[in-house]
Write a protein that holds these residues in place. Structure first.
Motif, PDB file in Angstrom:
ATOM      1  N   VAL A 140      -9.456  34.103  -4.814  1.00 46.13           N
ATOM      2  CA  VAL A 140      -8.520  35.021  -5.457  1.00 46.13           C
ATOM      3  C   VAL A 140      -7.716  34.297  -6.537  1.00 46.13           C
ATOM      4  CG1 VAL A 140      -8.301  36.603  -3.508  1.00 46.13           C
ATOM      5  CG2 VAL A 140      -6.788  34.612  -3.642  1.00 46.13           C
ATOM      6  N   PHE A 141      -7.282  35.080  -7.518  1.00 42.72           N
ATOM      7  CA  PHE A 141      -6.442  34.625  -8.613  1.00 42.72           C
ATOM      8  C   PHE A 141      -5.106  35.338  -8.471  1.00 42.72           C
ATOM      9  CE2 PHE A 141      -5.717  35.014 -13.475  1.00 42.72           C
ATOM     10  CZ  PHE A 141      -4.961  33.854 -13.493  1.00 42.72           C
ATOM     11  N   VAL A 142      -4.012  34.590  -8.418  1.00 44.19           N
ATOM     12  CA  VAL A 142      -2.704  35.155  -8.093  1.00 44.19           C
ATOM     13  C   VAL A 142      -1.653  34.646  -9.076  1.00 44.19           C
ATOM     14  CG1 VAL A 142      -0.949  35.436  -6.301  1.00 44.19           C
ATOM     15  CG2 VAL A 142      -3.344  35.101  -5.655  1.00 44.19           C
ATOM     16  N   ILE A 219      -8.139  44.175  -9.179  1.00 47.83           N
ATOM     17  CA  ILE A 219      -6.916  44.020  -8.397  1.00 47.83           C
ATOM     18  C   ILE A 219      -7.224  44.237  -6.918  1.00 47.83           C
ATOM     19  CG2 ILE A 219      -6.220  46.435  -8.700  1.00 47.83           C
ATOM     20  CD1 ILE A 219      -3.855  43.384  -8.690  1.00 47.83           C
ATOM     21  N   LYS A 220      -6.747  43.329  -6.110  1.00 42.86           N
ATOM     22  CA  LYS A 220      -6.908  43.434  -4.663  1.00 42.86           C
ATOM     23  C   LYS A 220      -5.615  43.897  -4.014  1.00 42.86           C
ATOM     24  CE  LYS A 220      -8.158  40.739  -0.550  1.00 42.86           C
ATOM     25  NZ  LYS A 220      -8.541  39.389  -0.027  1.00 42.86           N
ATOM     26  N   GLU A 221      -4.503  43.274  -4.409  1.00 41.24           N
ATOM     27  CA  GLU A 221      -3.187  43.634  -3.892  1.00 41.24           C
ATOM     28  C   GLU A 221      -2.163  43.438  -4.994  1.00 41.24           C
ATOM     29  OE1 GLU A 221      -2.194  42.356   0.308  1.00 41.24           O
ATOM     30  OE2 GLU A 221      -3.763  40.903  -0.172  1.00 41.24           O
ATOM     31  N   ARG A 222      -1.093  44.206  -4.931  1.00 45.68           N
ATOM     32  CA  ARG A 222       0.038  43.995  -5.841  1.00 45.68           C
ATOM     33  C   ARG A 222       1.316  44.175  -5.037  1.00 45.68           C
ATOM     34  NH1 ARG A 222      -1.455  46.391 -10.748  1.00 45.68           N
ATOM     35  NH2 ARG A 222      -1.861  44.296 -11.564  1.00 45.68           N
ATOM     36  N   TRP A 223       2.129  43.123  -5.011  1.00 45.84           N
ATOM     37  CA  TRP A 223       3.360  43.136  -4.223  1.00 45.84           C
ATOM     38  C   TRP A 223       4.572  43.242  -5.134  1.00 45.84           C
ATOM     39  CZ3 TRP A 223       1.490  37.783  -2.252  1.00 45.84           C
ATOM     40  CH2 TRP A 223       0.348  37.945  -1.443  1.00 45.84           C
TER      41      TRP A 223
END
Length: 245
Positions: A140-142, A219-223
């Motif tokens: 993943v890239f964060v 996009i996997k997750e967005r917090w």
């Protein structure tokens, strides 16, 4: 939370590298960032773009995670080397948009608003593409970034750091016509006052997601913050987690 930090241009880095951690390294926010990244790291290794003085990388190493880094400032990397454990961190000195490393990584990340130090859309899109080429299949890239709407709503100076013998203020100038903002830092320490400014090129969630898509990511997750809070209309910044499409 104030995400932006002085970009590591040689002139700024040479003057401020020794004081960067004291002025801009927020322990409370760093702890949440480290915990979130450790949970995403998998088996490693992981790569930090804009590793700087090791504010995030060294605590991750203390958790047993194999951290590598890229940074454009030799002065910041020297400061990293002076810290316990810093000499053993593999660091490539260069433009992090190019991601000029070999191998694959379970996690590639940036923290502190560093992604927007890339000066234009082309370099930001290139960073996405180069990261995608270095991600392991389940990697993943964060990174975190300001919301343009929050930038536009923010007014007045913000206190970055204060103490008995020093004060750091930040004031932003926004230019929506070119999607840029300039952060002015006024630093009073050791009986003198200094000023520097740093330019950033911001992008909204939709543009970031499109750059990711063109690089083969999604996009996997967005917090709403590094603690994993929901991303909502109250959020002033976001943490986006991208995976292979």
């Amino acid at each position: 939370m104030t995400l932006d930090r002085p970009a590591f241009h040689p002139g700024y880095a040479a003057e401020f590298a020794e004081d960067y951690d004291r002025w801009f390294g927020k322990r409370r926010s760093s702890g949440a960032t480290v915990s979130a990244l450790a949970a995403l790291a998998g088996e490693g290794p992981v790569l930090e773009l804009g590793i700087g003085t090791g504010r995030i990388a060294l605590p991750l190493r203390e958790r047993g995670i194999d951290v590598h880094g890229i940074d454009g400032s030799e002065a910041m990397v020297r400061r990293l080397r002076e810290k316990p454990g810093g000499a053993s961190v593999p660091v490539t000195v260069g433009d992090f948009a190019e991601v000029s490393v070999t191998g694959t990584y379970s996690l590639v990340f940036l923290a502190g608003g560093t992604f927007f130090e890339l000066p234009d859309q082309a370099s930001q899109a290139r960073c996405f593409a180069r990261v995608a080429a270095r991600l392991a299949p389940a990697g993943v890239f964060v990174f975190d970034s300001h919301l343009p709407e929050a930038l536009a709503a923010a007014t007045g100076p913000q206190v970055v750091m204060e103490g008995e013998d020093h004060l750091v203020l930040c004031y932003r100038q926004l230019d929506p016509s070119v999607q840029r903002y300039r952060s002015h830092y006024v630093i009073h320490a050791d009986g003198r006052t200094r000023h520097m400014h740093v330019d950033f090129r911001y992008a909204g969630c939709g543009e970031l997601d499109l750059m990711a898509e063109r690089a083969g990511l999604r996009i996997k997750e967005r917090w709403g913050d590094w603690s994993g809070a929901p991303f909502s209309q109250e959020s002033t910044y976001h943490v986006s987690v991208y995976e292979r499409a």
